[in-house]
Design an enzyme around this catalytic site. Structure first.
Site, PDB file in Angstrom:
ATOM      1  N   ASP A 145       0.587  -1.172   0.008  1.00  0.00           N
ATOM      2  CA  ASP A 145      -0.016  -0.103   0.047  1.00  0.00           C
ATOM      3  C   ASP A 145       0.763   1.158   0.050  1.00  0.00           C
ATOM      4  O   ASP A 145       1.937   1.227   0.658  1.00  0.00           O
ATOM      5  CB  ASP A 145      -0.800   0.142   1.119  1.00  0.00           C
ATOM      6  CG  ASP A 145      -1.991   1.206   1.282  1.00  0.00           C
ATOM      7  OD1 ASP A 145      -2.884   0.801   0.555  1.00  0.00           O
ATOM      8  OD2 ASP A 145      -1.548   2.100   1.937  1.00  0.00           O
ATOM      9  N   ILE A 146       0.577   2.218  -0.781  1.00  0.00           N
ATOM     10  CA  ILE A 146       1.240   3.449  -0.855  1.00  0.00           C
ATOM     11  C   ILE A 146       1.028   4.429   0.435  1.00  0.00           C
ATOM     12  O   ILE A 146      -0.069   4.567   0.691  1.00  0.00           O
ATOM     13  CB  ILE A 146       1.015   4.251  -2.099  1.00  0.00           C
ATOM     14  CG1 ILE A 146       1.301   3.546  -3.365  1.00  0.00           C
ATOM     15  CG2 ILE A 146       1.731   5.613  -2.070  1.00  0.00           C
ATOM     16  CD1 ILE A 146       0.899   4.074  -4.640  1.00  0.00           C
ATOM     17  N   GLU A 197      -5.030   2.260  -3.965  1.00  0.00           N
ATOM     18  CA  GLU A 197      -3.508   2.511  -3.959  1.00  0.00           C
ATOM     19  C   GLU A 197      -2.979   1.246  -3.659  1.00  0.00           C
ATOM     20  O   GLU A 197      -1.433   1.130  -3.128  1.00  0.00           O
ATOM     21  CB  GLU A 197      -3.123   3.595  -3.149  1.00  0.00           C
ATOM     22  CG  GLU A 197      -3.149   3.329  -1.715  1.00  0.00           C
ATOM     23  CD  GLU A 197      -4.774   4.027  -1.377  1.00  0.00           C
ATOM     24  OE1 GLU A 197      -4.979   4.207  -0.202  1.00  0.00           O
ATOM     25  OE2 GLU A 197      -5.582   4.161  -2.174  1.00  0.00           O
TER      26      GLU A 197
END
Length: 354
Positions: free
Chosen positions: A214-215, A257
């Site tokens: 996950d960003i 994301e």
């Protein structure tokens, strides 16, 4: 009634019964959703429905709509495929009609030739007009040659059309498997591939690792720089991750994301090393806004790594990798946490509480 028909009717009855039990309207979308669940060929859909039923005993219309949009509906692709199948069916039907017609014509010509040959054998005694017979033979022969040339031309044109159709089908299939923004595999492809690789790993008694990532602080990018810049970040991360994924490994956009990597034949240690290499590669590059050349700073990622266990379901494997991912975020972000570290951390917390 065939076995396939019996199955279809059984699935339909199960779908309608489930709709009635949950209190949802029997709309075409709801029916299609529950039919897909009853048929059992969409494991991700069935997992979500079963989880909701276990937790609340029902599935809301809002959730049904969301599941349909995410896991069932592919109208744009379906329409293209239907059009292609229709074209293919028309092409084959026309070709078959031509072959059948040409076969009948050839059969008729053969009968004419046979009759003319019989008359030629009798011509010396009873049929002096041999010239007329020879003209008839030439005429029949020319007709046969024309029919054969027509068939050859039609076959050549059909072969070209079938080749074009094949290319179109392959292009649509490839498009259906990709995420439109990043160009990597989409969620549906991830679900199918993970299920396939899990079965293969179990049969071959080989390891299978799953990385969920996950960003970090992605919402901040969108809020500060706008969604177009957010899309730029997603494409950048996908490109960096894709350059580190090889062979049978599969990189997919899991949602928003989040990204997922399926790693067949990979140990937990090696999967952790790969994830950390990707994390470092992403962090090592500063981003700049394309239009204004403004400095966007660096992008960091949090990652969780889990290894398939014997007899484990796909939902369970994903949940464990997801738990590791969010433990990495709680531990400060910009890090990789595998299930061994996660379990050790959990034991430490328990002792601390005690």
């Amino acid at each position: 009634m065939t076995e396939r028909s019996d199955d279809t009717h059984r699935f339909a009855e199960m779908a309608l019964a489930a709709l009635k039990a949950t209190g949802l309207s029997a709309t075409p979308r709801n029916y299609e959703l529950w039919f897909a669940h009853a048929e059992g060929k969409n494991p991700a859909l069935s997992a979500h429905i079963q989880k909701a039923m276990d937790e609340t005993g029902k599935v809301s219309q809002e959730m049904a709509d969301k599941l349909y949009d995410q896991l069932v509906q592919h109208n744009d692709i379906s329409n293209d495929v239907i059009n292609l199948v229709t074209r293919f069916h028309t092409e084959v039907t026309d070709l078959w009609d031509l072959v059948e017609k040409t076969g009948e014509s050839t059969s008729g010509h053969n009968k004419e030739l046979t009759n003319l040959s019989e008359q030629l054998r009798e011509s010396t005694n009873s049929y002096p007009a041999v010239g007329t017979l020879l003209e008839g033979v030439l005429s029949v022969t020319k007709n046969m040659m024309a029919e054969n040339a027509k068939l050859e031309n039609r076959l050549a044109a059909s072969a070209e059309e079938v080749t074009n159709l094949q290319r179109d089908v392959e292009a649509i299939q490839a498009e259906a498997m990709r995420d439109a923004l990043t160009g990597i595999a989409n969620r549906a492809t991830f679900d199918r591939s993970l299920d396939k690789h899990m079965n293969e790993a179990t049969e071959a008694n080989e390891p299978l690792a799953l990385v969920l990532s996950d960003i970090d602080h992605f919402k901040k990018f969108n809020d500060t720089w706008g969604h177009q810049t957010g899309d730029q970040v997603l494409r950048f991360v996908a490109d960096v991750m894709n350059s580190n994924v090889k062979g049978k490994d599969l990189l997919a956009r899991y949602g928003g994301e989040e990204f997922a990597i399926v790693l067949p034949g990979t140990s937990l240690e090696n999967a952790h090393m790969l994830a950390d290499r990707i994390r470092n590669a992403v962090e090592s590059r500063r981003l700049r806004k394309r239009r204004t050349d403004e400095d966007l700073g660096i992008v960091t990622m949090s990652m969780g790594v889990a290894l398939l266990r014997e007899g484990e379901s796909m939902e369970s494997l994903i949940d464990r990798a997801d738990s590791c991912l969010y433990a990495a975020k709680r531990a400060g972000r910009n890090r990789v946490m595998d299930e061994n570290e996660y379990e050790a951390l959990a034991q430490t917390d328990e002792k601390g509480v005690a």
